[in-house]
Design a protein around this motif. Structure first.
Motif, short mmCIF file in Angstrom:
data_model
loop_
_atom_site.label_atom_id
_atom_site.label_comp_id
_atom_site.label_asym_id
_atom_site.label_seq_id
_atom_site.Cartn_x
_atom_site.Cartn_y
_atom_site.Cartn_z
N ASP A 90 6.54 85.36 -22.76
CA ASP A 90 5.84 86.59 -22.26
C ASP A 90 7.13 87.56 -21.94
O ASP A 90 6.45 89.22 -22.87
N THR A 91 7.98 87.14 -21.42
CA THR A 91 8.84 88.08 -22.02
C THR A 91 9.37 89.24 -23.11
O THR A 91 9.29 89.86 -23.24
N ILE A 92 9.19 88.54 -24.11
CA ILE A 92 9.37 89.04 -26.15
C ILE A 92 8.19 89.13 -26.46
O ILE A 92 8.59 90.26 -26.37
N GLY A 93 7.08 89.22 -26.29
CA GLY A 93 5.90 90.11 -26.26
C GLY A 93 6.38 91.08 -25.50
O GLY A 93 6.03 92.74 -26.17
N GLU A 94 6.60 91.08 -23.85
CA GLU A 94 6.82 92.72 -23.19
C GLU A 94 8.25 93.70 -23.84
O GLU A 94 7.58 95.05 -24.06
N LYS A 95 9.09 92.61 -24.58
CA LYS A 95 10.21 93.75 -24.71
C LYS A 95 9.80 94.13 -26.10
O LYS A 95 9.79 95.65 -25.78
N TYR A 96 8.40 93.31 -26.88
CA TYR A 96 8.52 93.89 -28.28
C TYR A 96 6.87 95.71 -28.07
O TYR A 96 6.86 96.62 -28.46
N GLY A 152 7.35 97.20 -25.56
CA GLY A 152 7.26 98.23 -24.43
C GLY A 152 7.64 98.76 -25.71
O GLY A 152 8.25 100.39 -25.83
N ARG A 153 8.00 98.35 -27.05
CA ARG A 153 8.40 99.61 -28.18
C ARG A 153 7.67 99.59 -29.10
O ARG A 153 8.12 100.30 -30.56
N GLY A 154 5.63 99.78 -28.83
CA GLY A 154 4.88 99.75 -29.50
C GLY A 154 4.72 98.49 -30.83
O GLY A 154 3.90 99.55 -31.54
N LYS A 155 5.59 97.27 -30.43
CA LYS A 155 5.29 96.39 -31.72
C LYS A 155 4.25 95.55 -31.42
O LYS A 155 4.16 94.54 -29.93
N SER A 156 3.67 94.58 -31.81
CA SER A 156 2.20 93.35 -31.89
C SER A 156 3.07 92.09 -31.69
O SER A 156 3.85 92.29 -33.01
N VAL A 157 2.83 91.19 -31.30
CA VAL A 157 3.35 89.50 -31.53
C VAL A 157 1.76 89.15 -31.68
O VAL A 157 0.59 89.28 -31.02
N GLU A 158 1.96 87.62 -32.36
CA GLU A 158 1.44 87.10 -32.59
C GLU A 158 1.55 85.66 -32.88
O GLU A 158 2.82 85.49 -33.56
N ILE A 159 1.27 84.67 -31.40
CA ILE A 159 1.92 83.60 -31.55
C ILE A 159 1.08 82.62 -31.94
O ILE A 159 0.01 82.55 -31.63
N THR A 160 1.91 81.76 -33.04
CA THR A 160 0.69 81.03 -34.09
C THR A 160 1.36 79.72 -33.62
O THR A 160 2.45 79.21 -33.63
#
Length: 501
Positions: free
Chosen positions: A464-470, A472-480
Motif C-alpha cells: 500500500d505504501t508503494i502504491g501511495e508513493k507512485y 503521489g506522482r500521478g503514476k498507476s500501480v498494478e499488482i499481479t
C-alpha cells in the motif's frame, strides 16, 4: 500385523507398548530402577533443602512422581521426580507463607499442566530448533557436572581416589560383563570398601534423615479462599511452565536416544496428574529429571515404564526398610556416577573442530547462547526460550535477505515491470518500499508477485505504501501474481492499514 504398521496398537499409541519382558529385559529394567533409586536419594534431599522443606518431602515427591508418571506419562523409561528447577520456583512461597501454601501451589500447578496439555501446548516443541536442542543437551551435561563440584570441596582426601575408582569401574567393568549395570557395581564396591576399611568420608546419611514410613494423603493446611488462590497462582503457573518445558525437552532427548516416538500431549497431562497426586501426598512437586533419565536410558539401557515405576518403588523401600544401609553409601560413589552421566550426555560431536567449520555461524551462536543462558541462570527453561527466540531472529534475518526485486522497462518506455521474489513478511517488507525508483519510473508500474509469497499485514502495508508513493506522482500501480493466502490477505487488508482506499 507387524509393529511397524500404522494400524498396529504400538503405532496407534505412539510407541507406548514396551518390549516383551523377557528375563533379559526384566533384569535390565529392575537393575536400572535400583541404580536410579540410589541416585535419586541425595538429589531429592538436596532439592528439599533448596525448597526449604524436610528431606522426607523431596523423597516423597520423587516416589509419587515416578510411580504415577510410569502409568500416565507419555515417554516410557523417562524419570520424573523432585527437581531443582521446581524447588527454586516454589522456595519463596514456602519461605514467605509456609508449607501448606507450597503444597497448594503444587496441586494447582498440576491442574494447570493438565489444562495446558489438553490445549496442545506440547505442539510448541516443533518450534525448538536443533541448535537449541544441542545447546540444551550440552548445558544439561555442564550443569550435572557443576552440581558435583560442591561434593568435591573441603572433603577428606580419600574422596578423590574413591571418585577416580568409581569412574574406572564404570569405564572398564562393561568390558567384563553387561549383565549388571556398571554404576550399581561401582556403588556397591565403593560402599563395601569404605565401610570395611572404616574410611571417614561424606555419606548419603549426612544429607539428611531418611523417612521411616510411607506418605499418607491429605489436604493442604491453608484457608480455601480467593486470597489463597491469588497468593499461590503465580508460583503454580511458573512451576507448571518450567516443569513442562524441562519434561518435554527431556522426552524429545529420550526419543532421539532410543529412536522411538512418544506422545508429548500425554506426557504433559501425565506430568500434571503426577503433580496433583504428589501434592495430596505432601510432596514438593517435580518434573522430568534429565540426569536420572540419562542413568536409566543411556547408562543402564532401560526402555520401559517398569524401570520408572521401580525407581520410585525402590526409593521408598531403600529409605523405609534399608535406611541405615543406604545412609552409609559414600557420596563419592554417586558423584562418580553423575560425572560419568555428564560426559555421556554432552554432545562432543557438536563441538568438534570439523563440525564447527561446517556449521553456519548463526547456528553455532544459537547453541552457545543457549548454553550460556542455562549455565548462568541454572534454569534450562530460560535457556531454551532465549535460544529459540535468537534462532527465530536469525532465521527471519536470513529469509529477509533472500527477497529480491528486479525491474524490466518496456522498449517503448511506457511501462516498467518489477518482479519480486522471496518471502514477504515483517522482516523483509520493511525494505521493500526502498527498492523502487518512484521519481524516474514511467507512468505505468506493474509489480509481479508470482514468485513471492505474502505472509502478513506488514507486507500488505508495504505494498500500500508503494502504491501511495507512485499515486503521489500521478503514476498507476498494478499488482499481479498474488495467490493463495497472500491474495486473501491483500484483498482483506489493502487500504485498511495505511488509510488508502
Amino acid at each position: 500385523m507387524s509393529s511397524a504398521s500404522p494400524l498396529s496398537p504400538t503405532a496407534r499409541w505412539g510407541g507406548f507398548r514396551p518390549p516383551r519382558l523377557s528375563p533379559r529385559v526384566l533384569r535390565t529394567e529392575v537393575l536400572a530402577g535400583l541404580v536410579v533409586a540410589l541416585a535419586l536419594i541425595p538429589e531429592a534431599i538436596s532439592f528439599s533443602i533448596i525448597a526449604g522443606v524436610e528431606p522426607a518431602v523431596g523423597l516423597f515427591a520423587s516416589f509419587t512422581m515416578a510411580v504415577v508418571i510410569s502409568v500416565v506419562g507419555g515417554r516410557p523409561a523417562m524419570i520424573s521426580a523432585a527437581t531443582g528447577a521446581v524447588a527454586l520456583v516454589i522456595a519463596p512461597l514456602n519461605r514467605e507463607h509456609g508449607f501448606g501454601y507450597l503444597v497448594c501451589a503444587v496441586i494447582l500447578g498440576g491442574v494447570i499442566q493438565i489444562v495446558l496439555g489438553a490445549l496442545g501446548v506440547a505442539r510448541l516443541m516443533r518450534f525448538v530448533p536443533r541448535p537449541v536442542m544441542v545447546g540444551f543437551v550440552n548445558s544439561l551435561a555442564i550443569l550435572i557436572f557443576l552440581a558435583q563440584v560442591p561434593e568435591l570441596r573441603d572433603v577428606p582426601w580419600a574422596v578423590y581416589p574413591l571418585v577416580v575408582a568409581g569412574l574406572a569401574l564404570m569405564v572398564f567393568f562393561p568390558r567384563v560383563t553387561t549383565v549388571v549395570p556398571a554404576p550399581l557395581v561401582s556403588i556397591v564396591i565403593l560402599t563395601v570398601i569404605t565401610v570395611a576399611a572404616g574410611i571417614a568420608v561424606p555419606t548419603v546419611g549426612d544429607k539428611g534423615e531418611l523417612p521411616s514410613s510411607l506418605p499418607v494423603p491429605g489436604l493442604p493446611d491453608v484457608p480455601f479462599t480467593m486470597d489463597t488462590l491469588a497468593t499461590v497462582a503465580p508460583y503454580a503457573l511458573a512451576m507448571a511452565l518450567v516443569g513442562l518445558m524441562e519434561s518435554l525437552m527431556t522426552a524429545q532427548l529420550v526419543d532421539d536416544i532410543t529412536d522411538t516416538r512418544s506422545s508429548k500431549t500425554r506426557e504433559s497431562i501425565g506430568q500434571g496428574i503426577a503433580n496433583v497426586v504428589t501434592g495430596f501426598f505432601g510432596g514438593m512437586g517435580g518434573c522430568a529429571m534429565i540426569g536420572q533419565t540419562m542413568i536409566n536410558v543411556r547408562v543402564s539401557g532401560a526402555r520401559t515404564r517398569l524401570s520408572t515405576f521401580l525407581a520410585g518403588a525402590f526409593l521408598m523401600v531403600l529409605c523405609v526398610v534399608f535406611g541405615p544401609v543406604v545412609s552409609g553409601i559414600p557420596m563419592a560413589a554417586l558423584v562418580a556416577v553423575m560425572v560419568m552421566v555428564s560426559f555421556a550426555t554432552f554432545d562432543w560431536h557438536s563441538v568438534a573442530p570439523r563440525t564447527l567449520r561446517r556449521m553456519p555461524r548463526g547456528e553455532i551462536a544459537v547453541m552457545v547462547i543457549t548454553v550460556i543462558c542455562v549455565v548462568a541462570t541454572g534454569n534450562l527453561a530460560i535457556g531454551v526460550v532465549v535460544g529459540s527466540i535468537v534462532a527465530m531472529a536469525f532465521f527471519a534475518r536470513h529469509v529477509a535477505r533472500v527477497t529480491d526485486v528486479t525491474a524490466v522497462t518496456d522498449p517503448d518506455g511506457d511501462r516498467v515491470v518489477y518482479s519480486v521474489t522471496g518471502e514477504l513478511f515483517f522482516a523483509s517488507a520493511h525494505e521493500l518500499a526502498h527498492r523502487f525508483d518512484y521519481a524516474n519510473d514511467p507512468g505505468s508500474v506493474v509489480i509481479d508477485l508470482s514468485a513471492a509469497r505474502v505472509w502478513d499485514a506488514s507486507s500488505v502495508a508495504a505494498l500500500d505504501t508503494i502504491g501511495e508513493k507512485y499515486a503521489g506522482r500521478g503514476k498507476s500501480v498494478e499488482i499481479t501474481g498474488l495467490h493463495g493466502t497472500g491474495a486473501r490477505l491483500h484483498r482483506t487488508l489493502s487500504g485498511e492499514l495505511t488509510g488508502t482506499s
